[in-house]
Design an enzyme around this catalytic site. Structure first.
Site, short mmCIF file in Angstrom:
data_model
loop_
_atom_site.label_atom_id
_atom_site.label_comp_id
_atom_site.label_asym_id
_atom_site.label_seq_id
_atom_site.Cartn_x
_atom_site.Cartn_y
_atom_site.Cartn_z
CG ASP A 21 -2.08 0.93 1.13
OD1 ASP A 21 -2.29 1.49 0.04
OD2 ASP A 21 -2.79 1.11 2.14
CG ASN A 69 -7.43 -2.39 -6.04
OD1 ASN A 69 -6.49 -3.15 -5.82
ND2 ASN A 69 -7.71 -1.37 -5.23
#
Ligand code: FPP
Length: 246
Positions: A21, A69
């Site tokens: 991340d 996503n």
């Protein structure tokens, strides 16, 4: 950089899973578009894969693209898919050189056709490697995986292949994408976020978590070895008391 001589090669987790991340924030900090962060993140993927293999890790799972996503701006999704295709095809040689086998978990059928075929090719071309297995989680989410497992299990009960009375954890495990992969002992998340984000929920039952503020494009094999060292200093009790472990 070779693994330092003071690194303890005993008690290395056989499976490490990483939530990579911070690519977007890293790009922003550098005054660049988000995609630049993802591109730079590939350097970390390379370094960390190498470092994991050097440390004797057997399975390294990278959360490269989640089910959620798909909701990102179309241009970013397209760029990520292109990056996956180019990275997978470019890195196959290096994977073979390092005796690393590639695998993937997730709703792979939902990936663009060229991504699926590049992935299948790389998985096939690295299938005889016997060192570490690098698992890419692609279009993956735990809730999707668990639901898919239940649907398939119900089908088997209906068709008589599975006797519902025999259902236990081992049987259920066999319906998950990770059926041939041991549960991760260590899960790392970069960028200062402290969330699991729909990642390996079933498999993380007894995982140790390691959080670092480092943004993924800055994370390197040395940071992975630090996480392993931290893991080695923990006492894993699996519900027992400290005394029972002695
Ligand atoms: C999270 O950062 C990262 C991703 C959604 C993608 C990860 C992909 C790569 C590192 C590149 C390709 C990988 C492989 C295995 C070839 P973010 O965009 O959520 O960052 P932010 O939270 O700072 O916005």
């Amino acid at each position: 950089m070779p693994i330092p001589s003071h690194f303890n090669s005993e008690n290395v987790p056989q499976h490490i899973a990483i939530i990579m991340d911070g690519n977007g924030r890293w790009a922003k900090q550098n005054g660049k578009a988000r995609v630049f962060g993802h591109k730079s993140g590939v350097k970390s993927v390379r370094s960390v894969s190498e470092g994991a293999a050097e440390a004797g890790v057997k399975y390294l799972t990278l959360y490269a693209f989640s089910t959620e996503n798909w909701n990102r701006p179309k241009a970013e999704v397209t760029a990520l898919m292109q990056l996956l295709v180019s990275t997978i095809s470019r890195e196959t040689k290096t994977l073979n050189k390092n005796n690393i086998r590639l695998a993937a978990i997730g709703d792979l059928g939902s990936l663009p056709r060229n991504c699926q075929s590049e992935l299948e090719k790389a998985i096939e071309n690295t299938s005889s490697n016997t060192g570490m297995t690098l698992v890419l989680a692609l279009s993956y989410s735990s809730r999707w995986e668990i639901l898919a497992a239940i649907k398939s299990l119900l089908n088997d009960v209906k068709s008589g292949t599975l006797d519902a009375a025999t259902l236990n954890e081992t049987v259920f495990n066999n319906y998950l994408c990770t059926k041939n992969i041991p549960d991760p002992e260590l899960i790392i998340r970069t960028s200062g976020e402290h969330r699991i984000s729909n990642f390996l929920l079933w498999q993380a039952a007894y995982s140790e978590f390691y959080f670092t503020d480092i943004l993924w494009p800055d994370f390197r094999k040395e940071n992975l070895w630090d996480a392993v060292t931290d893991f080695q200093n923990r006492e894993r009790r699996f519900g027992k008391t400290s005394e029972q472990l002695k």
